[in-house]
Design an enzyme around this catalytic site. Structure first.
Site, PDB file in Angstrom:
ATOM      1  CB  ALA A 319    -113.761  73.319 -56.631  1.00  0.00           C
ATOM      2  CB  ALA A 320    -112.317  71.266 -52.170  1.00  0.00           C
ATOM      3  N   PRO A 321    -114.914  72.543 -50.655  1.00  0.00           N
ATOM      4  CG  PRO A 321    -116.426  72.680 -48.771  1.00  0.00           C
ATOM      5  CD  PRO A 321    -115.252  73.646 -49.299  1.00  0.00           C
ATOM      6  N   GLY A 322    -117.106  72.307 -52.590  1.00  0.00           N
ATOM      7  CA  GLY A 322    -118.091  72.518 -53.344  1.00  0.00           C
ATOM      8  C   GLY A 322    -119.251  73.562 -53.135  1.00  0.00           C
ATOM      9  N   GLY A 323    -119.379  74.303 -52.311  1.00  0.00           N
ATOM     10  CA  GLY A 323    -120.362  75.323 -51.917  1.00  0.00           C
ATOM     11  C   GLY A 323    -120.622  76.089 -53.125  1.00  0.00           C
ATOM     12  CE  LYS A 324    -116.563  81.084 -52.514  1.00  0.00           C
ATOM     13  NZ  LYS A 324    -116.311  80.085 -51.145  1.00  0.00           N
ATOM     14  CG  ASP A 369     -99.702  74.006 -59.031  1.00  0.00           C
ATOM     15  OD1 ASP A 369    -100.307  74.934 -58.528  1.00  0.00           O
ATOM     16  OD2 ASP A 369     -98.509  73.915 -58.710  1.00  0.00           O
ATOM     17  CG  ASP A 387    -112.880  81.545 -52.296  1.00  0.00           C
ATOM     18  OD1 ASP A 387    -112.384  82.495 -51.853  1.00  0.00           O
ATOM     19  OD2 ASP A 387    -113.511  80.759 -51.522  1.00  0.00           O
ATOM     20  CB  CYS A 445    -112.348  84.046 -46.208  1.00  0.00           C
ATOM     21  SG  CYS A 445    -111.175  82.610 -46.251  1.00  0.00           S
TER      22      CYS A 445
END
Length: 596
Positions: A319-324, A369, A387, A445
């Site tokens: 998740a980090a940094p939380g954009g998605k 994990d 992701d 990516c």
């Protein structure tokens, strides 16, 4: 004088009457000639000849009249100076109408002649252009001299300018485009590819193995476009937070601050492309108020493909940094539950801060994990977004260190981790979900096949899943073959995004639907096949041991054991009393408990 004038007038009247009669007669003849032209073929030449003969006769009669007038005993009517214009000639009166028609025909012919000249000029220009094109092609299709080993060694001792390397790259690309006619004799295609990879890696600062890998994926010309586009920065994109603002209001507020912007694209209703800004976009009052989030266009695509709905249980495995994560909550309208997981605690601090700033209230953060989430939350979530951590070969414009820090071995190691994460995510999906039916999105990516198609193809062999459409109208389909490898045909439903095609970061998106909790038939058959191989190997080993014992018992009296040949396979071991504990080779030796 009066008598003379009266006589001259009478003569002139008589002459005019005769001329008018002749004119009427000639006009009737002309009309008859024109009818003959229409009816008969070839009448035109006949009419012209008859007209000429008639004109000659008229001229002769006119000359005779002139002679009679001039030889009149009473004297000439007109002086020699005035006869040319005072006395109307028969030809001029008769040919008045015909001259008008001839003038019109002459004008039309002139126009046609001019148009014909223009056509001829255009044709000549085209011929000159073709000749010039053939000359340029002949000049440009000259055989390019590929540098030899000695010339390359000499280049190491001098500084080669980037323009020289670039021109050589372009020349090699031209040769590869028409390799049969432009290649140098006794030079193979692999030599040109090797030189192209060396020049591209030197010009753009890549590792040679990475450049060779790109060439094997894309081809020569597309690789050049890809690495060139990866060196240029991508446009700055912001995503409107519809939980707090509308895109129209946000655009108006930013334009008042002097920001020049445009809508992102037709596929996004919340994206804005920043063209120019006098202030940093991460320090405006609108940003601090949580009205928008800085997010690349490519990273919005996995969330759009997942399409979460309100009141669902969603897992964001990285998740980090939380954009998605914030975009997921935005599409869910702050209703439902989102588990935002990330391995590193420091990165989750940024996730928590962004959730508070954007007004997201349905997110629970954790630091597990990801490979163990399938066992911790089996068959739990309606939708999952993975992701996965990758090599970053698609975001080189943001992190140029990837050019020299990533090797092919690093990429393969990442693919092993991604396979474990993908299987864990599939195990955590609930295929019996009434809302979505157990759907997840796998994205990276990176543009590497090792991290994308191979990972998804591996999951297809291990789990009962299928690839479904991402519902994205743009992007290139995924690979279904690479060199000698062949992937599942459904991988064509995945989507790839490239910087040189879509002006976005390199990205890969695959949408997966879980069909059942068990393994696939293919994976079960593969495990059965492995078990059968193990059983066959065990039988072969037992039979070999039996034959060796028979041979040993048969040759006990004739052959003596060789003490020096301990490791000799064909030597007969010394005869010792048999022990019952050594009955089977596959089982370990069992010892009796001594009671201690």
């Amino acid at each position: 004088m009066g008598r003379r004038s009266k006589s001259s007038r009478s003569k002139a009247k008589a002459k005019k009457q005769s001329l008018e009669e002749l004119e009427l007669h000639s006009m009737s003849e002309n009309e008859s000639n024109e009818e003959e032209k229409i009816v008969e073929t070839g009448g035109k030449e006949k009419g012209i000849s008859e007209r000429k003969e008639h004109e000659k006769k008229d001229d002769e009669s006119e000359d005779e009249n002139e002679c009679t007038i001039e030889t009149n005993p009473k004297g000439p009517l007109f002086s020699d100076e005035n006869t040319a214009w005072l006395r109307p000639t028969k030809n001029k009166i008769l040919d008045l109408d015909e001259d008008d028609g001839d003038d019109i025909n002459e004008k039309e012919l002139e126009v046609e002649r001019q148009s014909r000249l223009i056509d001829m000029e255009m044709k000549a220009e085209k011929e000159e252009a073709k000749a010039e094109m053939s000359r340029t092609i002949a000049q440009e299709t000259e055989i390019f001299h590929l540098p030899t080993m000695e010339e390359l060694e000499n280049e190491e001792n001098r500084v080669v300018s980037p323009s020289e390397i670039r021109s050589r790259i372009e020349s090699i690309l031209e040769v590869l485009a028409d390799f049969k006619s432009r290649r140098e004799q006794d030079r193979s295609r692999s030599e040109y590819i090797h030189q192209l990879a060396s020049d591209l890696s030197e010009l753009y600062g890549y590792l040679p193995e990475l450049m060779e890998y790109f060439l094997s994926m894309f081809g020569a010309s597309e690789t050049y476009e890809f690495v060139d586009a990866s060196d240029r920065p991508r446009p700055l994109i912001i995503r409107t937070n519809t939980l707090k603002a509308r895109r129209k209001d946000l655009a108006t507020a930013l334009m008042k601050r002097g920001v020049s912007l445009d809508p992102l694209a037709n596929w996004s209703k919340v994206g804005l492309k920043i063209i120019e800004s006098p202030v940093p976009m991460g320090a405006t009052p609108e940003y601090l108020s949580g009205h928008y989030m800085l997010q690349s266009a490519a990273s919005m695509c996995p969330v759009l493909a997942l399409n979460p709905q309100p009141n669902e249980k969603v897992l964001d495995m990285s998740a980090a940094p939380g954009g998605k994560t914030s975009y997921l909550a935005q599409l869910m309208r702050n209703k439902g539950v989102i588990i935002a997981n990330d391995l590193k605690l420091d990165r989750q601090k940024a996730t928590v801060a962004n959730m508070h700033r954007l007004g997201v209230k349905i997110v629970i953060t954790c630091t597990h994990d990801g490979r163990k989430l399938g066992k911790k939350f089996p068959h739990t979530f309606d939708r999952i977004l993975l992701d996965a951590p990758c090599s970053g070969l698609g975001v080189i414009s943001r992190d140029p260190s990837v050019k020299v820090q990533r090797t092919i071995m690093d990429v393969k190691k990442n693919s092993h981790l991604q396979k474990e994460l993908l299987l864990a995510a599939i195990d955590a999906l609930n295929h019996k979900s009434k809302k979505s039916g157990g759907v997840m999105v796998y994205s990276t990516c990176s543009v590497s096949i090792f991290e994308n198609e191979e990972v998804v193809n591996y999951a297809l062999q291990k789990r009962d899943i299928k690839i479904i459409s991402t519902t994205l109208d743009f992007g290139k389909p995924g690979f279904i073959r690479y060199k000698e490898k062949r992937f599942h045909p459904s991988l064509a439903l995945t989507r790839r995004f490239y910087p040189h095609v879509h002006n976005m970061d390199g990205f890969f998106v695959a949408k997966i639907q879980k069909l059942s909790d068990g393994k696939t038939k293919h994976s079960l058959e593969s495990t059965k096949h492995i078990e059968q191989d193990i059983e066959e190997k065990m039988k072969d080993s037992k039979e070999k041991d039996r034959k060796r014992k028979v041979d040993a018992s048969a040759g006990k009296e004739t052959l003596k054991p060789n003490k020096n040949a301990k490791n000799d396979h064909f030597s007969i071991p010394p005869s010792f009393p048999k022990k019952k504990s050594n009955a089977k080779v596959t089982k370990p030796r069992r010892y009796k408990n001594s009671g201690s």
